[in-house]
Design an enzyme around this catalytic site. Structure first.
Site, mmCIF file in Angstrom:
data_model
loop_
_atom_site.group_PDB
_atom_site.id
_atom_site.type_symbol
_atom_site.label_atom_id
_atom_site.label_comp_id
_atom_site.label_asym_id
_atom_site.label_seq_id
_atom_site.Cartn_x
_atom_site.Cartn_y
_atom_site.Cartn_z
ATOM 1 N N HIS A 17 0.838 -1.207 0.000
ATOM 2 C CA HIS A 17 0.000 0.000 0.000
ATOM 3 C C HIS A 17 0.871 1.255 0.000
ATOM 4 O O HIS A 17 0.603 2.212 -0.727
ATOM 5 C CB HIS A 17 -0.869 0.068 1.276
ATOM 6 C CG HIS A 17 -1.930 -0.980 1.386
ATOM 7 N ND1 HIS A 17 -2.102 -1.732 2.525
ATOM 8 C CD2 HIS A 17 -2.894 -1.382 0.522
ATOM 9 C CE1 HIS A 17 -3.119 -2.555 2.363
ATOM 10 N NE2 HIS A 17 -3.621 -2.368 1.152
ATOM 11 N N LYS A 41 -16.356 -6.786 6.001
ATOM 12 C CA LYS A 41 -15.401 -7.607 6.750
ATOM 13 C C LYS A 41 -15.268 -7.052 8.171
ATOM 14 O O LYS A 41 -15.344 -5.843 8.378
ATOM 15 C CB LYS A 41 -14.008 -7.538 6.103
ATOM 16 C CG LYS A 41 -13.969 -7.802 4.624
ATOM 17 C CD LYS A 41 -12.586 -7.444 4.064
ATOM 18 C CE LYS A 41 -12.604 -7.228 2.567
ATOM 19 N NZ LYS A 41 -11.384 -6.575 2.039
ATOM 20 N N ARG A 90 -2.277 -6.142 -8.142
ATOM 21 C CA ARG A 90 -1.155 -7.040 -7.888
ATOM 22 C C ARG A 90 -1.030 -8.107 -8.966
ATOM 23 O O ARG A 90 0.054 -8.434 -9.409
ATOM 24 C CB ARG A 90 -1.333 -7.743 -6.532
ATOM 25 C CG ARG A 90 -1.130 -6.845 -5.357
ATOM 26 C CD ARG A 90 -1.657 -7.463 -4.108
ATOM 27 N NE ARG A 90 -3.078 -7.748 -4.234
ATOM 28 C CZ ARG A 90 -3.859 -8.168 -3.275
ATOM 29 N NH1 ARG A 90 -3.361 -8.402 -2.100
ATOM 30 N NH2 ARG A 90 -5.131 -8.381 -3.459
ATOM 31 N N SER A 128 -3.160 -7.557 3.156
ATOM 32 C CA SER A 128 -3.393 -7.356 4.592
ATOM 33 C C SER A 128 -3.819 -8.672 5.237
ATOM 34 O O SER A 128 -3.436 -8.974 6.367
ATOM 35 C CB SER A 128 -4.492 -6.310 4.805
ATOM 36 O OG SER A 128 -4.099 -5.076 4.293
HETATM 37 O O1 PNS Z 1 -8.789 -2.598 0.568
HETATM 38 P P1 PNS Z 1 -10.034 -3.176 -0.027
HETATM 39 O O2 PNS Z 1 -10.811 -3.924 1.017
HETATM 40 O O3 PNS Z 1 -9.745 -3.999 -1.237
HETATM 41 O O4 PNS Z 1 -10.915 -1.905 -0.483
HETATM 42 C C1 PNS Z 1 -12.152 -2.087 -1.101
HETATM 43 C C2 PNS Z 1 -12.925 -0.775 -1.210
HETATM 44 C C3 PNS Z 1 -13.041 -0.117 0.142
HETATM 45 C C4 PNS Z 1 -12.210 0.182 -2.144
HETATM 46 C C5 PNS Z 1 -14.324 -1.138 -1.785
HETATM 47 O O5 PNS Z 1 -14.878 -2.167 -1.048
HETATM 48 C C6 PNS Z 1 -15.280 0.045 -1.768
HETATM 49 O O6 PNS Z 1 -15.126 0.964 -2.546
HETATM 50 N N1 PNS Z 1 -16.256 -0.010 -0.847
HETATM 51 C C7 PNS Z 1 -17.184 1.092 -0.577
HETATM 52 C C8 PNS Z 1 -18.568 0.803 -1.171
HETATM 53 C C9 PNS Z 1 -18.508 1.076 -2.651
HETATM 54 O O7 PNS Z 1 -18.374 2.193 -3.084
HETATM 55 N N2 PNS Z 1 -18.557 -0.018 -3.447
HETATM 56 C C10 PNS Z 1 -18.367 0.102 -4.885
HETATM 57 C C11 PNS Z 1 -19.560 -0.312 -5.638
HETATM 58 S S1 PNS Z 1 -19.870 -2.053 -5.413
#
Ligand code: PNS
Length: 165
Positions: A17, A41, A90, A128
């Site tokens: 990150h 989660k 990745r 993570s």
């Molecule tokens: O680090 P991560 O868990 O891969 O991040 C995922 C994240 C937070 C970017 C994604 O889950 C997200 O954008 N969640 C907020 C809700 C949203 O906007 N979802 C997108 C449409 S499904």
């Protein structure tokens, strides 16, 4: 002024990150790291703990800010007046999921573009979740996170273990 957000769970922030953050901070005038508070989660660290870890890890970057958010990522981008959303890729397995989310976000907010940065090969295997798994079994995570985060992760698992006794 080019403003971007870098959203994620960062539970905890890894060297992968941080590599993406450093590179994105050079591509954009201002980068806001958005830590999602309403993830499905169950996180190991509270939002406040994650905000503090990221602030510490990016303290030397003057054009980077750390905030938490709830709700949709594109709404957070709008609040931040950002027109780009950064995500790290990745491997090809990430691409399928990320492309779908990027396309969906583009329908909801056509003014916001998703910019993918390929993760440094050094960290291509890193997540993570794997950091937490190794630490949960008492393994060495010093190659994956900063020394400050390493201490906090081990402390968290010690607390969890002592609650079980
Ligand atoms: O680090 P991560 O868990 O891969 O991040 C995922 C994240 C937070 C970017 C994604 O889950 C997200 O954008 N969640 C907020 C809700 C949203 O906007 N979802 C997108 C449409 S499904």
């Amino acid at each position: 002024m080019k403003r971007a957000i870098y959203p994620g769970s960062f539970d905890p922030v890894t060297l992968g990150h941080i590599d993406v953050i450093r590179r994105a901070s050079k591509l954009f005038d201002f980068l806001i790291i958005g830590i999602l508070g309403n993830s499905a989660k169950t996180p190991l660290f509270s939002v406040e703990e994650r905000v503090n870890m990221l602030k510490e890890a990016t303290a030397d970057l003057t054009n980077v800010e750390v905030r938490s958010f709830h709700g949709l990522t594109v709404e957070f981008a709008r609040e931040c007046e950002a027109n780009a959303l950064v995500r790290g890729l990745r491997a090809i397995t990430d691409f399928d999921y990320e492309l779908q989310i990027a396309q969906l976000n583009r329908v909801i907010a056509p003014e916001i573009d998703t910019v993918f940065l390929t993760t440094n090969l050094k960290y291509a295997y890193l997540s993570s979740s794997s950091v937490k798994e190794v630490a949960a079994y008492g393994g060495d995570i010093s190659h994956f996170v900063t020394p400050a985060v390493e201490k906090k992760v081990h402390k968290k698992f010690e607390e969890i273990r002592s609650r079980r006794i």
